[in-house]
Enzyme design. Structure first.
Site, short mmCIF file in Angstrom:
data_model
loop_
_atom_site.label_atom_id
_atom_site.label_comp_id
_atom_site.label_asym_id
_atom_site.label_seq_id
_atom_site.Cartn_x
_atom_site.Cartn_y
_atom_site.Cartn_z
N LYS A 50 0.84 -1.20 0.00
CA LYS A 50 0.00 0.00 0.00
C LYS A 50 0.87 1.25 0.00
O LYS A 50 0.63 2.20 -0.75
CB LYS A 50 -0.93 -0.01 1.22
N GLN A 94 -4.45 -1.09 9.74
CA GLN A 94 -4.35 -2.44 9.17
C GLN A 94 -4.90 -3.47 10.16
O GLN A 94 -4.50 -3.49 11.32
CB GLN A 94 -2.88 -2.75 8.84
N ASP A 117 -10.70 3.17 4.09
CA ASP A 117 -11.03 1.75 4.03
C ASP A 117 -12.56 1.53 4.07
O ASP A 117 -13.03 0.41 3.86
CB ASP A 117 -10.40 1.03 5.24
#
Lengths: 282, 282
Positions: A50, A94, A117
């Site tokens: 990422k 994460q 996200d």
């Protein structure tokens, strides 16, 4: 007849290029704050990818790596700081977190405007109510693949296998907003094969290797495989690719299908977030 | 064979009695703030009924009636005051609002803990993510009816006709949480009759009088009619009741089916909200 193989790597490349072009139009580069807690090797790989692609797209990499024994209070403080920081336009925590941390209450500290996200309650609510907001990356990536291959969604029968908060449910909501007739199946579904066979568009996110075979696919259907499993012969998905490609009209491979789309949509979300945060009124 | 007629009035009476029993267990009575803007006659009737049954259940009626030309700023101030007021445990902004007012941004001022209509983004997000929260009253009422008649939902095929934010979408989310295989249909669905005929449980919230006839009903299915339309011969629903009762296993009449459930669930939500607000930590 053999199915069209949907090239997720190529579509993802195009979307990343569009994100980079979007970055270039902004007054200042978006800043993506990825937060990695601990040293889980798989998470470390995901976060590294990422960060790399974020830099490639011209964004600022504002990564934080925290010890695996960080307290919830300290992690909350980091999130609050990033929420305030004007240089940070996207925050990605994460997952999974170490078990002593409560993911839901920590995610709730991410402002919906920076929730790249798409995991907060606010983002889920905006999706459910069809309002502008940041959508979860994987289902948004599936939709982008379907669009890239001009799969007709309005009036189509779409079947989603799996009902996770990350993929199945938001996928169904996105397909419904695009005027598909949408069915959600899961482990309690009585005759999964028969229900799947109704689908013009079949999205499989069940987390069970090879669950969907040729008998579950209507001839000519578009089949999207969200599963990814590491086996003795390499990676495979929830779909029996070799069997299904003989029946389907189009199908994603694993790897090289949905996988590359998730990060591409994260970059697209980060540009969207930066654009909205830069608008007056915020 | 003729279908069981689902007696919504009786189930609603029981749920209101349970709400009254719940009120009696609380340290102080819940307070329901209904807000009526202007003089729309239908809205006035709805609000009057809500207030009457709220008082009957032992709750405090904290009604506000505002002029139809109230400014958005003034209505926002009323909502903010009610949000702060500890005596107010539930806030219900009666819709529709006059066209000069923006319903979405006003509803957003209602704290999710007091959102007894379940209409805020936060409530929608909590439902989508399966977290505790206040659910929209009409779909919650449909679920309560199905439960009262012991209709099996786990593994059943449920079809919802209509995808409104108030009924169709939250209904689908609630049925999915109960392990049904859920399909959502709408005006763009290709063969509505065929899709409906798959349903063990058919919930019709399309807003089109008599849309669903006997040909759309699987023999023995449970059919719930959310529609309500005033016609020359009185009230009717989205379902052709006389035709469908010959095929279905159970069916709701209009009136006397879903209608009475909405206010009953509002009272149940108000008790739930009061209970949670009274818990330490709030």
């Amino acid at each position: 007849m053999s199915a069209t193989i949907i090239d997720g790597a190529a579509v993802a490349r195009r979307i990343r290029a569009e994100a980079a072009a979007g970055v270039a139009t902004l007054d200042r580069p978006p800043g993506l704050a990825t937060i990695l807690v601990g040293d889980d090797p798989a998470s470390a790989v995901y976060v590294r990818n990422k960060r790399r692609l974020c830099v490639e797209a011209g964004m600022r990499d504002l990564h934080r790596h925290l010890d695996g024994d960080v307290t919830e209070v300290d992690l909350a403080a980091v999130l609050d700081e990033l929420a305030q920081d004007e240089a940070v336009t996207g925050i990605l925590l994460q997952l999974p977190l170490p078990p002593h941390l409560d993911a839901a209450s920590l995610i709730a500290r991410i402002p919906p405007e920076k929730d790249v996200d798409g995991l907060t309650e606010a983002s889920a609510g905006r999706l459910a109510l069809g309002r502008p907001g940041l959508r979860p990356c994987t289902p948004a990536g599936v939709l982008a693949l379907l669009d890239a291959y001009q799969v007709k969604l309005a009036g189509a029968e779409a079947v989603v296998v799996g009902r996770s908060d990350l993929v199945g449910r938001p996928m169904a909501a996105l397909l419904l907003r695009r005027d598909a007739t949408v069915t959600v199946c899961h482990s309690r579904t009585r005759d999964l094969e028969a229900v799947c066979r109704r689908a013009d568009v079949l999205v499989v996110a069940a987390g069970r290797p090879g669950l969907v075979g040729a008998g579950a696919v209507k001839p000519g259907a578009s089949v999207i495989d969200v599963g990814i499993h590491r086996g003795p012969d390499g990676l495979r998905g929830d779909v029996d690719f070799e069997a299904v490609r003989a029946v389907a009209g189009a199908v994603t491979p694993v790897p090289g299908g949905v996988g590359p789309m998730t990060i591409a949509m994260l970059l697209a979300n980060t540009v969207t977030a930066a654009r909205r945060l830069g608008q007056p009124g915020h």
